[in-house]
Design an enzyme around this catalytic site. Structure first.
Site, PDB file in Angstrom:
ATOM      1  N   GLY A  21      81.251   6.538  51.631  1.00  0.00           N
ATOM      2  CA  GLY A  21      81.717   7.797  52.183  1.00  0.00           C
ATOM      3  C   GLY A  21      83.138   7.645  52.704  1.00  0.00           C
ATOM      4  N   GLY A  25      86.901  12.241  56.110  1.00  0.00           N
ATOM      5  CA  GLY A  25      86.235  12.276  57.406  1.00  0.00           C
ATOM      6  C   GLY A  25      86.253  10.943  58.134  1.00  0.00           C
ATOM      7  NE  ARG A  46      77.400  11.984  45.093  1.00  0.00           N
ATOM      8  CZ  ARG A  46      76.382  12.823  45.047  1.00  0.00           C
ATOM      9  NH1 ARG A  46      76.527  13.996  44.450  1.00  0.00           N
ATOM     10  NH2 ARG A  46      75.225  12.516  45.603  1.00  0.00           N
ATOM     11  CG  ASP A  76      74.768   9.889  42.914  1.00  0.00           C
ATOM     12  OD1 ASP A  76      74.596   9.896  44.156  1.00  0.00           O
ATOM     13  OD2 ASP A  76      74.089  10.570  42.126  1.00  0.00           O
ATOM     14  CG  LEU A  77      77.017   5.652  47.741  1.00  0.00           C
ATOM     15  CD1 LEU A  77      77.714   5.969  49.051  1.00  0.00           C
ATOM     16  CD2 LEU A  77      76.933   4.157  47.526  1.00  0.00           C
ATOM     17  CE1 TYR A 179      73.148  14.673  59.525  1.00  0.00           C
ATOM     18  CE2 TYR A 179      72.681  15.063  61.853  1.00  0.00           C
ATOM     19  CZ  TYR A 179      73.462  14.483  60.870  1.00  0.00           C
ATOM     20  OH  TYR A 179      74.534  13.707  61.212  1.00  0.00           O
ATOM     21  CE  LYS A 183      73.380  11.043  59.660  1.00  0.00           C
ATOM     22  NZ  LYS A 183      74.261  10.061  58.988  1.00  0.00           N
ATOM     23  CB  ILE A 216      82.612  14.351  63.306  1.00  0.00           C
ATOM     24  CG1 ILE A 216      81.739  13.248  63.934  1.00  0.00           C
ATOM     25  CG2 ILE A 216      83.961  13.771  62.879  1.00  0.00           C
ATOM     26  CD1 ILE A 216      81.436  12.105  62.984  1.00  0.00           C
ATOM     27  CB  ILE A 227      74.084  27.514  56.449  1.00  0.00           C
ATOM     28  CG1 ILE A 227      74.353  26.009  56.615  1.00  0.00           C
ATOM     29  CG2 ILE A 227      74.736  28.029  55.176  1.00  0.00           C
ATOM     30  CD1 ILE A 227      73.745  25.159  55.502  1.00  0.00           C
TER      31      ILE A 227
END
Length: 322
Positions: A21, A25, A46, A76-77, A179, A183, A216, A227
């Site tokens: 990633g 960011g 990607r 593509d992880l 989500y 995590k 972040i 959304i």
């Protein structure tokens, strides 16, 4: 670990670091800081165009441009076979030595009320946030163990795996049903590996860490807000948020102090980490649970030390049998 160490526990000068990633960011910000500290950096994502732009940006911040090296890999992880390819390519690039550090920043957030989110999204969130890190960590640990089995060197600087979780792992919040579990799973994996990897201490020291940022400010955050349920936004008002650069800087400082669980958003994050019962419901009024948690916090310091000692002894005996 950490908290009382004066020596840098996360040296990166001249070492090879892989950042998943890493094209934007937090991953991009981490790459910049580590380049400034003398690391050789590989970024994985990607989009090739973003990778090329970010690699140029990171390399421009090298402290020793003539000696540091930089590379990118498009992958593509969420595909488990890609982790082995990344390991193979980075090892060849690193003079046939496996990289020293893997920092998993890849992931995404799709907020929404649980029953409103399609099952496909729930699956995608787990693949994006959990399995993308699991695959890389699994390949990295296997590579280190196999490499050092023939020539053990437990006195060299430790190898590191850094996971990126979220303060959501400490506190339930409506709207993050897809989500938060992903995590929280990363935190559990890191906790487990921090003990299990003691088995291989006679070969090489391997440390795991988890970073827990709050909000972040990224492009992804802006998309999330389109959304995100209104009640979630309302409850998040107390989190002032941070830039990727602020999160990366706080993360690196925590790693250098030797911390395993690292919060980045000041006293709020520290408080949430310290009270891991957090916002979970207690039995009845919670008096017994709360008092017990105070006692257990102290007891577990000694229990964990005892357990770790047994793991190390068993690992030494096990390795001696081979």
């Amino acid at each position: 670990m950490g908290g009382f160490q004066s020596k840098n526990q996360f040296p990166v000068n001249g070492r090879a670091v892989v950042i998943t990633g890493g094209s934007k960011g937090m991953g991009k910000a981490v790459g910049k800081i580590l380049a400034e500290k003398g690391a050789n950096v590989v970024i994985v994502a990607r989009n090739v165009e973003k990778l090329e732009d970010t690699l140029k940006y990171i390399s421009e911040h090298a402290s020793k441009p003539s000696f540091q090296r930089f590379h990118y890999i498009s992958a593509d992880l969420t595909d488990p076979t890609e982790a082995a390819r990344i390991l193979s390519e980075t090892t060849a690039w690193n003079n046939n030595q496996p990289p020293d550090i893997f920092w998993c920043c890849a992931g995404s957030c799709h907020p929404g009320l649980f029953i409103d989110v399609p099952i496909e999204v729930l699956k995608e969130q787990m693949e994006s946030n959990y399995f993308s890190s699991v695959y890389v960590a699994h390949a990295a640990v296997q590579s280190w163990i196999n490499h050092f089995r023939s020539s053990p060197d437990p006195n060299q600087p430790a190898k590191h795996i850094v996971f990126t979780s979220s303060v959501c792992a400490f506190l339930p919040l409506i709207g993050y049903g897809p989500y938060t579990p992903t995590k929280t799973a990363l935190r559990a994996l890191s906790d487990t590996l921090s003990q299990e990897l003691l088995l291989y201490a006679p070969l090489v020291a391997i440390r795991t860490h988890t970073v827990f940022p709050g909000t972040i400010f990224t492009e992804g955050y802006e998309k999330e807000n389109l959304i995100k349920p209104a009640i979630t936004k309302n409850l998040e008002e107390g989190d002032g948020g941070q830039t990727p650069e602020q999160v990366a800087a706080a993360s690196v400082k925590g790693l250098e102090r030797g911390e395993e669980l690292i919060t980045t958003n000041g006293i709020l994050g520290v408080a949430m980490k310290s009270g891991m019962l957090g916002g979970s419901n207690r039995n009845g009024w919670g008096l017994v649970d709360t008092l017990m948690s105070w006692v257990v916090v102290i007891i577990m310091v000694f229990v964990r030390k005892d357990m770790d000692g047994k793991v190390k002894a068993w690992g030494k005996e096990r390795l001696g049998e081979r």
